[in-house]
Design an enzyme around this catalytic site. Sequence first.
Site, mmCIF file in Angstrom:
data_model
loop_
_atom_site.group_PDB
_atom_site.id
_atom_site.type_symbol
_atom_site.label_atom_id
_atom_site.label_comp_id
_atom_site.label_asym_id
_atom_site.label_seq_id
_atom_site.Cartn_x
_atom_site.Cartn_y
_atom_site.Cartn_z
ATOM 1 N N ARG A 1 7.074 -8.887 26.774
ATOM 2 C CA ARG A 1 6.969 -9.825 25.658
ATOM 3 C C ARG A 1 8.278 -10.588 25.508
ATOM 4 O O ARG A 1 9.322 -10.142 25.947
ATOM 5 C CB ARG A 1 6.689 -9.061 24.368
ATOM 6 C CG ARG A 1 5.362 -8.326 24.383
ATOM 7 C CD ARG A 1 5.003 -7.805 23.013
ATOM 8 N NE ARG A 1 6.009 -6.914 22.472
ATOM 9 C CZ ARG A 1 6.212 -6.740 21.171
ATOM 10 N NH1 ARG A 1 5.501 -7.411 20.298
ATOM 11 N NH2 ARG A 1 7.122 -5.885 20.741
ATOM 12 N N LYS B 1 8.954 5.375 27.498
ATOM 13 C CA LYS B 1 7.947 4.363 27.843
ATOM 14 C C LYS B 1 7.384 4.582 29.255
ATOM 15 O O LYS B 1 8.114 4.585 30.238
ATOM 16 C CB LYS B 1 8.580 2.970 27.727
ATOM 17 C CG LYS B 1 7.614 1.829 27.902
ATOM 18 C CD LYS B 1 8.170 0.555 27.307
ATOM 19 C CE LYS B 1 7.360 -0.657 27.721
ATOM 20 N NZ LYS B 1 7.853 -1.882 27.102
ATOM 21 N N ARG C 1 10.439 1.483 15.720
ATOM 22 C CA ARG C 1 11.265 2.588 16.228
ATOM 23 C C ARG C 1 11.058 3.818 15.352
ATOM 24 O O ARG C 1 10.997 3.695 14.122
ATOM 25 C CB ARG C 1 12.761 2.229 16.184
ATOM 26 C CG ARG C 1 13.151 1.087 17.096
ATOM 27 C CD ARG C 1 13.187 1.552 18.566
ATOM 28 N NE ARG C 1 13.497 0.464 19.473
ATOM 29 C CZ ARG C 1 12.601 -0.325 20.062
ATOM 30 N NH1 ARG C 1 11.327 -0.139 19.846
ATOM 31 N NH2 ARG C 1 12.964 -1.291 20.870
HETATM 32 P P1 ATP Z 1 9.698 -3.309 21.514
HETATM 33 O O1 ATP Z 1 9.985 -1.854 21.556
HETATM 34 O O2 ATP Z 1 10.819 -4.117 21.001
HETATM 35 O O3 ATP Z 1 8.367 -3.594 20.935
HETATM 36 P P2 ATP Z 1 8.845 -3.420 24.130
HETATM 37 O O4 ATP Z 1 9.322 -2.164 24.733
HETATM 38 O O5 ATP Z 1 7.404 -3.488 23.774
HETATM 39 O O6 ATP Z 1 9.700 -3.804 22.931
HETATM 40 P P3 ATP Z 1 8.526 -5.714 25.793
HETATM 41 O O7 ATP Z 1 9.204 -6.977 25.589
HETATM 42 O O8 ATP Z 1 7.080 -5.667 25.514
HETATM 43 O O9 ATP Z 1 9.298 -4.604 25.017
HETATM 44 O O10 ATP Z 1 8.751 -5.196 27.275
HETATM 45 C C1 ATP Z 1 9.885 -5.438 28.003
HETATM 46 C C2 ATP Z 1 10.832 -4.265 27.895
HETATM 47 O O11 ATP Z 1 10.304 -3.167 28.620
HETATM 48 C C3 ATP Z 1 12.168 -4.546 28.560
HETATM 49 O O12 ATP Z 1 13.037 -5.179 27.660
HETATM 50 C C4 ATP Z 1 12.639 -3.151 28.967
HETATM 51 O O13 ATP Z 1 13.285 -2.535 27.882
HETATM 52 C C5 ATP Z 1 11.345 -2.398 29.186
HETATM 53 N N1 ATP Z 1 11.024 -2.180 30.588
HETATM 54 C C6 ATP Z 1 11.162 -2.993 31.660
HETATM 55 N N2 ATP Z 1 10.698 -2.421 32.777
HETATM 56 C C7 ATP Z 1 10.237 -1.207 32.409
HETATM 57 C C8 ATP Z 1 9.632 -0.126 33.106
HETATM 58 N N3 ATP Z 1 9.365 -0.166 34.404
HETATM 59 N N4 ATP Z 1 9.309 0.957 32.380
HETATM 60 C C9 ATP Z 1 9.520 1.044 31.058
HETATM 61 N N5 ATP Z 1 10.102 0.057 30.359
HETATM 62 C C10 ATP Z 1 10.441 -1.054 31.009
HETATM 63 C C1 BTN Z 2 5.778 -4.423 28.029
HETATM 64 O O1 BTN Z 2 6.880 -4.242 28.471
HETATM 65 O O2 BTN Z 2 5.478 -3.826 27.034
HETATM 66 C C2 BTN Z 2 4.832 -5.301 28.759
HETATM 67 C C3 BTN Z 2 4.994 -5.196 30.247
HETATM 68 C C4 BTN Z 2 3.805 -5.733 30.995
HETATM 69 C C5 BTN Z 2 4.004 -5.651 32.481
HETATM 70 C C6 BTN Z 2 2.788 -6.064 33.243
HETATM 71 S S1 BTN Z 2 2.944 -5.686 34.958
HETATM 72 C C7 BTN Z 2 1.532 -6.646 35.327
HETATM 73 C C8 BTN Z 2 1.580 -7.869 34.437
HETATM 74 N N1 BTN Z 2 2.345 -8.936 35.047
HETATM 75 C C9 BTN Z 2 3.454 -9.218 34.363
HETATM 76 O O3 BTN Z 2 4.292 -10.081 34.678
HETATM 77 N N2 BTN Z 2 3.536 -8.424 33.279
HETATM 78 C C10 BTN Z 2 2.403 -7.531 33.183
#
Ligand code: ATP
Ligand code: BTN
Length: 313
Positions: free
Chosen positions: A108, A173, A309
């Site tokens: 996001r 996560k 959180r």
């Molecule tokens: P929030 O907790 O603020 O709602 P989010 O965790 O849902 O945020 P997103 O923007 O949806 O955040 O997802 C991107 C985030 O996911 C990155 O900023 C990083 O912290 C985390 N991320 C990236 N790659 C991975 C992965 N492979 N596994 C777990 N987390 C990841």
């Molecule tokens: C999140 O971090 O919470 C959302 C991550 C979503 C990742 C998936 S991987 C397949 C699809 N293609 C992307 O570029 N993002 C989503």
Amino acid sequence: MSGEEFRSGEAIARYLGISRASVHNAVRQAQALGIDIYSVRGRGYRLVFPHSWLDAEHIQDALGGLGYRVRRYEQLDSTNGRLLAMGQAGAEHKTVLTTEWQTGGRGRRGRAWLSPLGGGLAFSVLWRFNRTASDLSCLSLAVGLGLVRALRQIGLAEAQLKWPNDVLLGGRKLAGILIELQGDVLGPSMAVIGVGVNVRLPDELRHEIDQPVVDLVEGLGMAVERNHLLVQCLKHLHAVLEHYEREGFAELRAEWEANHAFHGREARMIAAQGESWSGRVAGIDEAGALLLDTDAGRRRFYSGELSLRGVPA
Ligand code: ATP
Ligand code: BTN
């Protein structure tokens, strides 16, 4: 390269029609990307963990009559990005894209989703709804529920949801969901539903992620076959998406709340600008908003520039 037996640099070079030095360089580059390769002088190279590559035909067959059209790419920038473009060009309902290696995965708010070659599951589903985009405010909740059901099916009973779009295991996560919507205020909508699941996350990548993460190997205590995982995800997503199209989210709400990691717990909601609210998570409403009971009364938070959180007990 094989996961079972060593192959000599010479044999690999011959097979690929390149020099031994090029093989050596390619192995070093792959190792730098987090792919674990044994390299033993006199014997050659072997993958530390055997990979099973994704097989679109197998996945489609295993899903029988559900009507998915699955396409698998060796490498893609973002399955969501590509599928959005294909959707705008008329791609069919239930088109699925998956890739072995996503180089520009997105989360996001323009944030990055990192996944290793062959060690993650990244896929996107194109779903055309006869609902307006504003009628899809609970879609990421429904998708999360589908994923939790799929994870249960493969033996991971403890997976939980985090409002609005994450799947956690033990507070870390495990998977993320990114839904990108297009449609008129009054007309049908197109959703590109992107899912990333950590299957085997190398240390090199964990260090680049700014929050606690976990993978399925840790969660299950063994490797999971990615084709099987994708089949289960698509099967359970199909059920929740069809339900959502027909009935909306109301009947799924109690199950979603029962699987929410923060349900009934003290938590903090943080806005992108830094403002925050503390309270007890009371549930979600019919529009998918999170309900937080604060000292100043109940507040509703609609997804967007917000992060939830937990507060340590
Ligand atoms: P929030 O907790 O603020 O709602 P989010 O965790 O849902 O945020 P997103 O923007 O949806 O955040 O997802 C991107 C985030 O996911 C990155 O900023 C990083 O912290 C985390 N991320 C990236 N790659 C991975 C992965 N492979 N596994 C777990 N987390 C990841
Ligand atoms: C999140 O971090 O919470 C959302 C991550 C979503 C990742 C998936 S991987 C397949 C699809 N293609 C992307 O570029 N993002 C989503």
